[in-house]
Design a protein around this motif. Structure first.
Motif, mmCIF file in Angstrom:
data_model
loop_
_atom_site.group_PDB
_atom_site.id
_atom_site.type_symbol
_atom_site.label_atom_id
_atom_site.label_comp_id
_atom_site.label_asym_id
_atom_site.label_seq_id
_atom_site.Cartn_x
_atom_site.Cartn_y
_atom_site.Cartn_z
ATOM 1 N N GLY A 82 91.225 -7.349 70.546
ATOM 2 C CA GLY A 82 91.591 -9.294 70.255
ATOM 3 C C GLY A 82 90.710 -9.625 70.621
ATOM 4 N N GLY A 83 89.547 -8.979 70.205
ATOM 5 C CA GLY A 83 87.652 -9.548 69.948
ATOM 6 C C GLY A 83 87.511 -10.455 68.700
ATOM 7 N N ARG A 84 87.135 -11.203 68.735
ATOM 8 C CA ARG A 84 86.019 -11.916 67.669
ATOM 9 C C ARG A 84 85.351 -10.669 66.886
ATOM 10 N NH1 ARG A 84 84.541 -14.636 71.967
ATOM 11 N NH2 ARG A 84 85.296 -16.075 72.857
ATOM 12 N N VAL A 85 85.250 -10.694 65.109
ATOM 13 C CA VAL A 85 84.605 -10.372 64.051
ATOM 14 C C VAL A 85 83.505 -9.912 64.784
ATOM 15 C CG1 VAL A 85 84.292 -9.570 62.174
ATOM 16 C CG2 VAL A 85 85.962 -10.825 62.679
ATOM 17 N N SER A 86 82.114 -10.341 65.174
ATOM 18 C CA SER A 86 81.070 -10.666 65.498
ATOM 19 C C SER A 86 80.915 -9.101 66.545
ATOM 20 C CB SER A 86 80.377 -10.992 66.112
ATOM 21 O OG SER A 86 80.501 -11.642 64.680
ATOM 22 N N GLU A 87 82.182 -9.790 67.542
ATOM 23 C CA GLU A 87 82.177 -7.921 69.100
ATOM 24 C C GLU A 87 83.310 -7.037 68.661
ATOM 25 O OE1 GLU A 87 83.016 -12.106 71.575
ATOM 26 O OE2 GLU A 87 84.647 -10.845 71.150
ATOM 27 N N ASP A 99 96.621 -9.095 53.296
ATOM 28 C CA ASP A 99 97.444 -10.409 53.337
ATOM 29 C C ASP A 99 96.781 -12.356 52.683
ATOM 30 O OD1 ASP A 99 99.657 -12.746 53.810
ATOM 31 O OD2 ASP A 99 100.246 -11.233 55.203
ATOM 32 N N THR A 100 96.537 -13.206 52.582
ATOM 33 C CA THR A 100 95.697 -13.585 51.959
ATOM 34 C C THR A 100 96.503 -14.827 52.440
ATOM 35 O OG1 THR A 100 98.079 -14.700 50.489
ATOM 36 C CG2 THR A 100 95.283 -12.941 49.216
ATOM 37 N N ASN A 101 97.465 -14.700 53.846
ATOM 38 C CA ASN A 101 98.223 -15.317 54.531
ATOM 39 C C ASN A 101 97.667 -15.263 55.535
ATOM 40 O OD1 ASN A 101 100.245 -17.277 53.094
ATOM 41 N ND2 ASN A 101 100.854 -15.289 52.718
ATOM 42 N N ILE A 102 96.486 -14.725 55.987
ATOM 43 C CA ILE A 102 96.131 -14.383 58.137
ATOM 44 C C ILE A 102 94.907 -12.986 56.908
ATOM 45 C CG2 ILE A 102 97.877 -12.790 58.580
ATOM 46 C CD1 ILE A 102 96.741 -10.704 57.713
ATOM 47 N N PHE A 103 93.989 -14.439 58.684
ATOM 48 C CA PHE A 103 92.443 -13.734 58.825
ATOM 49 C C PHE A 103 91.992 -13.147 59.478
ATOM 50 C CE2 PHE A 103 94.568 -17.682 60.046
ATOM 51 C CZ PHE A 103 94.010 -17.911 61.573
ATOM 52 N N PRO A 104 90.989 -12.628 60.225
ATOM 53 C CA PRO A 104 90.236 -11.894 61.194
ATOM 54 C C PRO A 104 91.045 -12.550 63.001
ATOM 55 C CG PRO A 104 88.635 -11.593 59.907
ATOM 56 C CD PRO A 104 89.991 -12.945 58.782
ATOM 57 N N HIS A 105 89.988 -13.626 62.803
ATOM 58 C CA HIS A 105 90.734 -14.568 64.273
ATOM 59 C C HIS A 105 92.038 -14.067 64.231
ATOM 60 C CE1 HIS A 105 88.812 -16.291 67.664
ATOM 61 N NE2 HIS A 105 89.449 -16.571 67.525
ATOM 62 N N TRP A 106 92.754 -14.184 63.607
ATOM 63 C CA TRP A 106 94.530 -14.219 63.043
ATOM 64 C C TRP A 106 95.122 -12.785 64.158
ATOM 65 C CZ3 TRP A 106 98.242 -10.642 61.886
ATOM 66 C CH2 TRP A 106 99.282 -10.653 61.932
ATOM 67 N N PHE A 107 94.152 -12.304 64.283
ATOM 68 C CA PHE A 107 94.526 -10.537 65.398
ATOM 69 C C PHE A 107 94.481 -11.369 66.661
ATOM 70 C CE2 PHE A 107 93.466 -8.695 60.864
ATOM 71 C CZ PHE A 107 94.546 -8.387 60.898
ATOM 72 N N ARG A 108 93.830 -12.124 66.709
ATOM 73 C CA ARG A 108 92.804 -12.156 68.515
ATOM 74 C C ARG A 108 94.159 -13.186 69.193
ATOM 75 N NH1 ARG A 108 88.649 -12.878 71.813
ATOM 76 N NH2 ARG A 108 88.199 -14.524 72.809
ATOM 77 N N ALA A 109 95.058 -13.965 68.198
ATOM 78 C CA ALA A 109 95.852 -14.449 68.793
ATOM 79 C C ALA A 109 97.269 -13.659 68.894
ATOM 80 C CB ALA A 109 96.109 -15.842 67.839
ATOM 81 N N SER A 138 99.248 -12.959 72.196
ATOM 82 C CA SER A 138 101.174 -13.481 72.079
ATOM 83 C C SER A 138 102.080 -12.354 72.459
ATOM 84 C CB SER A 138 101.844 -14.019 70.640
ATOM 85 O OG SER A 138 100.565 -15.563 70.627
ATOM 86 N N GLN A 139 101.424 -10.789 72.342
ATOM 87 C CA GLN A 139 102.109 -9.658 72.467
ATOM 88 C C GLN A 139 102.000 -9.394 74.010
ATOM 89 O OE1 GLN A 139 100.243 -6.594 72.533
ATOM 90 N NE2 GLN A 139 101.962 -5.376 72.691
ATOM 91 N N LEU A 140 100.955 -9.867 74.743
ATOM 92 C CA LEU A 140 100.645 -9.138 76.022
ATOM 93 C C LEU A 140 101.436 -10.163 76.412
ATOM 94 C CD1 LEU A 140 96.488 -8.401 75.761
ATOM 95 C CD2 LEU A 140 98.319 -7.239 75.986
ATOM 96 N N ALA A 141 101.647 -11.011 76.671
ATOM 97 C CA ALA A 141 102.636 -12.241 77.303
ATOM 98 C C ALA A 141 104.081 -11.474 77.129
ATOM 99 C CB ALA A 141 102.324 -13.696 76.654
ATOM 100 N N LEU A 142 104.227 -11.032 75.759
ATOM 101 C CA LEU A 142 105.899 -11.333 75.324
ATOM 102 C C LEU A 142 106.612 -9.947 75.615
ATOM 103 C CD1 LEU A 142 107.925 -11.656 73.862
ATOM 104 C CD2 LEU A 142 107.339 -10.853 71.412
ATOM 105 N N GLU A 143 105.503 -8.951 74.815
ATOM 106 C CA GLU A 143 105.868 -7.096 75.752
ATOM 107 C C GLU A 143 105.212 -6.757 76.871
ATOM 108 O OE1 GLU A 143 106.566 -5.240 71.756
ATOM 109 O OE2 GLU A 143 104.663 -5.112 72.666
ATOM 110 N N TYR A 144 104.474 -6.961 77.712
ATOM 111 C CA TYR A 144 103.850 -6.156 78.789
ATOM 112 C C TYR A 144 104.171 -7.665 80.023
ATOM 113 C CZ TYR A 144 101.382 -3.091 76.133
ATOM 114 O OH TYR A 144 101.541 -1.813 75.597
#
Length: 207
Positions: A53-58, A151-161, A165-171
């Motif tokens: 869930g890190g920023r790209v630079s991180e 996928d042209t509809n996503i971008f690197p920072h999308w994975f962070r969000a 969401s996954q941590l909130a939903l599943e855990y």
């Protein structure tokens, strides 16, 4: 010179926000992204973007020594946290307002990744093959190209969000758990990222 300007224009990132991420996309979609990757390093990169869930630079600063296996977890130790500032002084601007003088500082966070998560093997296998040093020897623009090629509809920072969401939903992570995981300083940031969507709300109603 003209060619460089055209290339820069084509690679210009569209204005996006995590606000368009309404809920966790699901593991099936993430697994499909991994399958589309032609290189092992790209699979590891996509896994790292989501799992940490890190920023790209991180993520690009991560090295082999940041990871320790403590089954059933892959523990990420001292991952850099950027976009932090410390106050070093004040000044009055041309409108008479008092402003802060700041400088960047780096924080660190340590957190677990469950090894049973579907994307973890791609990252772990890649880490095992590296003798030492950084995991990824590429720049931010290359990361953007890799993600957009999948996928042209996503971008690197999308994975962070998506990770939040996954941590909130599943855990069942609440905002305080997310603050610990991401080492956020703001409660508002955790609230902003942690949308579960209607499925998450429905699951809570079943409990």
């Amino acid at each position: 010179m003209f060619k460089r300007r055209v290339e820069a224009h084509l690679l210009k990132k569209p204005k996006r926000s995590v606000e368009i991420v309404e809920s966790f996309c699901g593991w099936d979609y993430l697994i499909e992204l991994i399958k589309k990757c032609k290189r092992e390093v790209d699979r590891a990169l996509i896994s790292a973007l989501f799992e940490t869930g890190g920023r790209v630079s991180e993520v690009l600063m991560l090295g082999k020594d940041n990871f320790v296996v403590q089954k059933p977890f892959l523990v990420v130790k001292a991952m850099p946290v950027l976009k932090r500032y410390s106050k070093i002084g004040e000044y009055v601007d041309e409108n008479g307002k008092v402003r802060w003088k700041t400088r960047k500082k780096i924080g660190y966070r340590t957190f677990p990744i469950h090894m049973n998560e579907p994307l973890c093997p791609s990252l772990l296998e890649y880490i095992d093959k590296i003798k030492e040093g950084k995991l990824f020897h590429i720049g931010r623009t290359q990361v953007y190209r890799i993600v957009r090629s999948l996928d042209t509809n996503i971008f690197p920072h999308w994975f962070r969000a998506q990770r939040a969401s996954q941590l909130a939903l599943e855990y069942g992570f609440d905002v305080h758990d997310l603050i610990d995981f991401f080492n956020w300083k703001s409660l508002q940031t955790a609230i902003h990222y942690s949308r579960m969507g209607w499925k998450g709300l429905a699951n809570k109603m079943r409990r």
